[in-house]
Design a protein around this motif. Structure first.
Motif, short mmCIF file in Angstrom:
data_model
loop_
_atom_site.label_atom_id
_atom_site.label_comp_id
_atom_site.label_asym_id
_atom_site.label_seq_id
_atom_site.Cartn_x
_atom_site.Cartn_y
_atom_site.Cartn_z
N ASN A 145 0.92 -1.02 0.39
CA ASN A 145 0.03 0.10 -0.38
C ASN A 145 1.02 0.65 -0.02
O ASN A 145 0.52 2.44 0.19
CB ASN A 145 -0.93 0.49 1.00
CG ASN A 145 -1.88 -0.88 0.72
OD1 ASN A 145 -2.83 -0.24 -0.30
ND2 ASN A 145 -2.67 -1.78 1.47
N GLU A 146 1.89 1.28 0.08
CA GLU A 146 2.69 2.89 -0.15
C GLU A 146 2.85 2.66 -1.74
O GLU A 146 2.51 2.33 -2.50
CB GLU A 146 4.07 2.03 0.03
CG GLU A 146 5.09 3.23 -0.05
CD GLU A 146 6.23 2.60 0.33
OE1 GLU A 146 6.72 1.80 0.74
OE2 GLU A 146 7.45 3.70 0.02
N VAL A 147 2.63 4.05 -1.45
CA VAL A 147 2.18 5.07 -2.52
C VAL A 147 3.80 5.18 -3.48
O VAL A 147 4.67 6.70 -2.56
CB VAL A 147 1.17 6.24 -2.74
CG1 VAL A 147 1.13 7.27 -3.57
CG2 VAL A 147 -0.04 5.70 -1.91
N ASP A 149 4.97 8.92 -5.48
CA ASP A 149 4.13 9.71 -6.01
C ASP A 149 4.91 10.24 -7.28
O ASP A 149 5.95 11.36 -6.78
CB ASP A 149 3.88 11.22 -5.09
CG ASP A 149 3.09 12.74 -5.29
OD1 ASP A 149 2.64 12.72 -7.47
OD2 ASP A 149 2.66 13.51 -4.80
N ARG A 154 -0.39 9.17 -8.84
CA ARG A 154 -0.02 8.18 -7.78
C ARG A 154 0.08 6.63 -7.95
O ARG A 154 -0.81 6.32 -8.39
CB ARG A 154 -1.05 8.69 -6.39
CG ARG A 154 -0.53 10.31 -6.41
CD ARG A 154 -1.60 10.99 -4.93
NE ARG A 154 -2.01 10.03 -3.99
CZ ARG A 154 -1.38 9.94 -2.84
NH1 ARG A 154 -0.11 11.06 -3.01
NH2 ARG A 154 -1.40 9.08 -1.74
N ARG A 156 0.01 3.21 -6.01
CA ARG A 156 0.53 2.33 -4.98
C ARG A 156 0.68 0.91 -5.34
O ARG A 156 -0.06 0.36 -5.88
CB ARG A 156 -1.68 2.42 -4.58
CG ARG A 156 -1.76 2.19 -3.33
CD ARG A 156 -2.88 1.73 -2.90
NE ARG A 156 -3.23 3.26 -2.50
CZ ARG A 156 -2.89 4.18 -1.65
NH1 ARG A 156 -1.98 3.62 -0.50
NH2 ARG A 156 -3.30 5.17 -1.05
N ILE A 158 0.84 -2.73 -4.18
CA ILE A 158 -0.19 -3.96 -3.55
C ILE A 158 -0.20 -5.12 -3.63
O ILE A 158 -0.02 -5.70 -4.92
CB ILE A 158 -1.81 -3.72 -3.44
CG1 ILE A 158 -2.54 -2.37 -3.54
CG2 ILE A 158 -2.78 -4.79 -2.70
CD1 ILE A 158 -3.45 -2.18 -4.24
N TYR A 173 -1.76 0.39 -8.58
CA TYR A 173 -2.70 0.61 -8.94
C TYR A 173 -3.01 2.68 -8.77
O TYR A 173 -2.07 2.62 -8.12
CB TYR A 173 -4.10 0.91 -7.44
CG TYR A 173 -5.49 0.98 -7.96
CD1 TYR A 173 -6.56 1.44 -8.95
CD2 TYR A 173 -5.86 2.68 -6.98
CE1 TYR A 173 -7.62 1.72 -9.28
CE2 TYR A 173 -6.86 2.68 -6.86
CZ TYR A 173 -8.44 2.85 -8.00
OH TYR A 173 -8.60 3.80 -8.28
N GLU A 174 -3.29 3.40 -10.16
CA GLU A 174 -3.43 4.43 -10.48
C GLU A 174 -4.41 5.41 -9.25
O GLU A 174 -5.33 5.18 -10.10
CB GLU A 174 -2.20 5.01 -11.65
CG GLU A 174 -2.37 6.37 -11.84
CD GLU A 174 -2.95 7.61 -11.46
OE1 GLU A 174 -2.53 8.30 -10.83
OE2 GLU A 174 -4.28 7.63 -12.42
N GLU A 175 -4.39 6.30 -8.87
CA GLU A 175 -5.51 6.97 -7.68
C GLU A 175 -6.02 8.13 -9.10
O GLU A 175 -7.20 7.56 -8.80
CB GLU A 175 -5.02 7.27 -6.78
CG GLU A 175 -4.10 6.29 -5.91
CD GLU A 175 -3.99 6.35 -3.92
OE1 GLU A 175 -3.78 5.64 -3.78
OE2 GLU A 175 -3.81 7.58 -4.32
#
Ligand SMILES: [Fe+2]
Ligand SMILES: [Fe+2]
Length: 272
Positions: A145-147, A149, A154, A156, A158, A173-175
């Motif tokens: 879960n680290e992102v 930037d 952004r 993430r 997983i 995952y690109e937020e």
């Protein structure tokens, strides 16, 4: 990567020659599948013929551009030339992938040589087990879960251990665009289109039946189901089209199918 029908039956030299011949006629197509996210897709017709099979890399633009999957080492010239049509390759800052396997990260060191500011990024297990030795530059070790930037995007990381395969497995995952870069999940045959709003679960079930590529494990259904909570708008398949639509429903249906496979297996084991 599944085996080709022909490979494995010839000498090393013969297989090398076949791959060289194949690479000469292949092309890598580019499509923007979400704002600032590009799919670089190479179709290989003689893997699982007659449908064939695609290998996709994804470029996520931002102040610090990231590429997800390096592609096979022997496809590096194709992917490098395709990426150079979008940005100069030496602008890459991050190189990430789903798990340690040739199509996911085989060309990592070629990319690191080309992009001197790029850093490989992967989960704790993969860095400890493989990248600490394999990568020519020290990796950034990503916690679950680290992102990162990227500046405008952004990303993430997983952890999805053993799902679909590999101790070190994970997805991105690109937020901002709600795009799940889901690697080998939903793998399918064929090359009909770059994007679809149609069924991606049925073709994934068929490909699993054929390749048996997943490491069936008790946590698999719940791992995939947990990704549905992200409610992704786009699923970026490594082997197949990008799906635009109800990503949560597709993930839940895929999780249900793996639960079914696990309970079928448990029944068989229980009879032994
Ligand atoms: Fe894989
Ligand atoms: Fe793959």
């Amino acid at each position: 990567m599944p085996p080709t029908r022909q490979e494995g039956s010839g000498s090393d030299g013969e297989n090398e020659r076949r791959l060289a011949e194949r690479t000469k006629v292949m092309e890598t197509k580019i499509s923007e599948i979400a704002e600032g996210i590009y799919r670089l897709s190479t179709y290989v017709p003689d893997i699982a013929p007659p449908a064939g099979f695609t290998f996709n890399q994804f470029l996520v633009l931002g102040d610090e551009p990231l590429m997800f999957h390096t592609g096979l080492r022997k496809m590096f010239p194709l992917n490098r030339d395709a990426l150079n049509r979008i940005i100069e390759a030496d602008r890459l800052r991050w190189i990430a992938f789903g798990h340690f396997e040739a199509d996911e990260c085989g060309a990592m060191n070629e990319w690191l040589a080309l992009a001197p500011q790029a850093t490989p990024a992967h989960g704790q297990t993969g860095c400890m087990v493989s990248l600490s030795d394999f990568a020519d530059r020290a990796p950034r070790v990503m916690k679950d879960n680290e992102v990162i930037d990227l500046g405008g995007k952004r990303i993430r990381f997983i952890d999805t251990p053993h799902t679909p395969h590999g101790w070190d497995a994970g997805v991105l995952y690109e937020e901002t665009t709600r795009t799940l870069l889901c690697g080998d999940l939903f793998t399918q045959l064929g090359n009909e289109r770059a994007m679809t709003d149609g069924d991606v679960v049925g073709p994934a079930i068929a490909a699993e039946d054929m390749f048996k590529y997943s490491s069936l494990n008790p946590g698999m259904g719940s791992t995939i189901r947990s990704l549905s909570k992200l409610a992704p708008r786009t699923l970026a398949l490594m082997h197949g089209p990008a799906f635009v639509g109800d990503g949560a429903a597709a993930l839940e249906a895929l999780a249900d199918d793996y639960d079914r496979r696990l309970s079928d297996l448990a029944r068989v084991v229980g009879r032994i």
